[in-house]
Enzyme design. Structure first.
Site, mmCIF file in Angstrom:
data_model
loop_
_atom_site.group_PDB
_atom_site.id
_atom_site.type_symbol
_atom_site.label_atom_id
_atom_site.label_comp_id
_atom_site.label_asym_id
_atom_site.label_seq_id
_atom_site.Cartn_x
_atom_site.Cartn_y
_atom_site.Cartn_z
ATOM 1 N N GLY A 259 0.876 -2.252 35.596
ATOM 2 C CA GLY A 259 -0.568 -2.453 35.480
ATOM 3 C C GLY A 259 -1.199 -1.233 34.847
ATOM 4 O O GLY A 259 -1.426 -1.170 33.639
ATOM 5 N N ARG B 188 -13.226 4.246 41.674
ATOM 6 C CA ARG B 188 -12.070 5.081 42.027
ATOM 7 C C ARG B 188 -12.434 6.462 42.584
ATOM 8 O O ARG B 188 -11.868 6.873 43.598
ATOM 9 C CB ARG B 188 -11.103 5.216 40.845
ATOM 10 C CG ARG B 188 -10.518 3.856 40.404
ATOM 11 C CD ARG B 188 -9.406 4.007 39.377
ATOM 12 N NE ARG B 188 -8.233 4.610 39.956
ATOM 13 C CZ ARG B 188 -7.881 5.863 39.794
ATOM 14 N NH1 ARG B 188 -8.569 6.671 39.021
ATOM 15 N NH2 ARG B 188 -6.810 6.316 40.401
ATOM 16 N N CYS C 239 -27.568 4.321 45.888
ATOM 17 C CA CYS C 239 -28.069 4.978 47.100
ATOM 18 C C CYS C 239 -26.954 5.213 48.103
ATOM 19 O O CYS C 239 -26.895 4.589 49.165
ATOM 20 C CB CYS C 239 -29.188 4.145 47.709
ATOM 21 S SG CYS C 239 -30.532 3.961 46.548
#
Ligand SMILES: *Cc1c(COP(=O)(O)O)cnc(C)c1O
Length: 416
Positions: free
Chosen positions: A275, A312, A342
């Site tokens: 991947g 990530r 936020c």
């Protein structure tokens, strides 16, 4: 040859300045390089050319139809983990006989869909799943081709969230119980045992854990042969790491050599599920600087991409290199690069030294092709970013920026 490069201090994707793309498409946007995707795929494929193999691109890394279609054209298949991913793979023209289906929580509907479409293999992750597949296949008067996903109990020495082949992980069937599982599979009338499968984790930087896992699996294969169970497919999963910063992962050729040496001469087909290694460094996220906020303790570069676009850094504490789209001579600033969401966990980079940007300038977040857009959400009701594929001097919008209307299209206000 790197396809994201500066020419005269302007960052290019292949033959196009990034600025030219964002002037037309806006920010935030993901930009992928087709030449890089092709090179990564071909490098990986050629590394295994000595033996029969099938590359099933692990779609969860980046599931855009354009990328799936590209890998399909190059001869690849898909490793899927949901009905939605099966739909995408088929829609992108990937033949069902090149699709393998992993995942601990396949529903009855998803199993039915996969059997109806005659995919190559279901990777079975529990005894209950195996029984359900048998039952559904029986009702459909089909035989289901399966692999057992074996958990080899190997420490891949990677981030705990992306290690999958340890006893304590939810994935696969313990190597110690897998013989029982194969026996059960053999006793079920609608199951065809086709293979064996494992996947030990992601972003692996060392060849050792792969070799250890193969050694364990090979012993299991011998035990299976003693039980007169012959397999046709050995699926090694994915997991090869990439360079985000200073990491030095094994080159696919080195990985392939080690794997082939460990596997030895084999009468079956290897399946690989890469991947990240195919798409990670083939994409960047481009964002616009909104404000420069100088604090007492810290400086913040506030940009228009956040954790909803690229999760990530927030989720794993991952590093992504951040660099200006146009390089100019500037004094340097040390700052956190943060999004508009936020949450204090909403950052793209911490304590970075960058040429002090003006608002309106663009920054490129590098190595964002894998687990970037595919993990994006609408959190804070932010439309998901546009995705662009570059081919030499041309670019194509492969996913439009979402609109506000699209974000609310499925919602209904009830009468009560
Ligand atoms: C996530 C996953 C992959 C791909 O992992 P990469 O680290 O992106 O190569 C392959 N196989 C399975 C079963 C997965 O869950």
């Amino acid at each position: 040859m790197h396809y994201f490069q500066y020419k005269n201090n302007r960052l290019y994707a292949e033959g196009i300045p990034i600025e030219e793309i964002v002037d037309q498409v806006g920010t935030p946007c993901y930009i992928y390089s087709q030449a890089t995707l092709e090179r990564h795929y071909k490098t990986f494929d050629q590394a295994f050319s000595r033996i029969p193999h099938l590359i099933c691109y692990s779609q969860k890394a980046n599931s855009n139809l354009a990328l799936l279609a590209l890998f399909g054209r190059l001869g690849g298949g898909a490793d899927i983990v949901s009905g939605g991913e099966l739909y995408r793979a088929l829609k992108a023209g990937i033949p069902p006989e090149r699709i393998v289906y992993s995942g601990v929580g396949k529903t009855a509907e998803e199993i039915h869909y996969a059997l109806k479409e005659k995919i190559l293999l279901l990777n079975i992750e529990s005894p209950e799943e195996l029984k359900l597949v048998n039952e559904i296949a029986g009702r459909m008067r089909r035989k289901a081709s399966i692999s057992i996903r074996v958990n080899p109990d190997i420490d891949p020495k990677t981030h705990p969230y992306v290690s999958t082949g340890l006893k304590k992980n939810k994935f696969g069937i313990s190597i110690y119980q897998s013989l029982n599982e194969y026996q059960l599979a053999r006793s079920l009338p609608n199951i065809h045992i086709a293979g064996i499968d494992f996947h030990i984790g992601s972003q692996l930087l060392d060849i050792g854990p792969f070799r250890e896992a193969i050694q364990k699996i090979k012993k299991l294969i011998v035990q299976l042969q003693n039980m007169d169970i012959e397999i046709q497919y050995l699926d090694l999963g994915g997991g090869l790491g990439i360079t985000y910063s200073e990491e030095e992962p094994p080159h696919p050729k080195v990985y392939a050599q080690a794997v082939l040496k460990e596997v030895g001469p084999i009468p079956y087909t290897l399946i690989l599920e890469p991947g990240r290694v195919l798409v990670g460094n083939a994409g960047i996220l481009v964002t616009k600087v909104l404000y420069l906020k100088k604090g007492e303790e810290k400086n913040f570069i506030i940009v228009d991409a956040g954790m909803n676009d690229l999760l990530r850094p927030s989720l794993y504490g991952s590093y992504h290199h951040i660099q200006p789209v146009v390089r100019r001579v500037r004094t340097q600033i040390r700052a956190d690069v943060v999004g508009p969401i936020c949450e204090s966990g909403d950052f793209l980079g911490k304590d970075r030294t960058l040429p002090t940007p003006d608002s309106g300038e663009f920054l490129a977040v590098m190595s964002a092709g894998a687990y970037g857009f595919s993990m994006a959400s609408n959190y804070n009701s932010r439309p998901r970013a546009a995705e662009i594929l570059v081919h030499e001097k041309e670019f194509h919008i492969i996913r439009k920026r979402e609109t506000y209307a699209q974000m609310t299209a499925l919602e209904r206000i009830p009468g009560f």
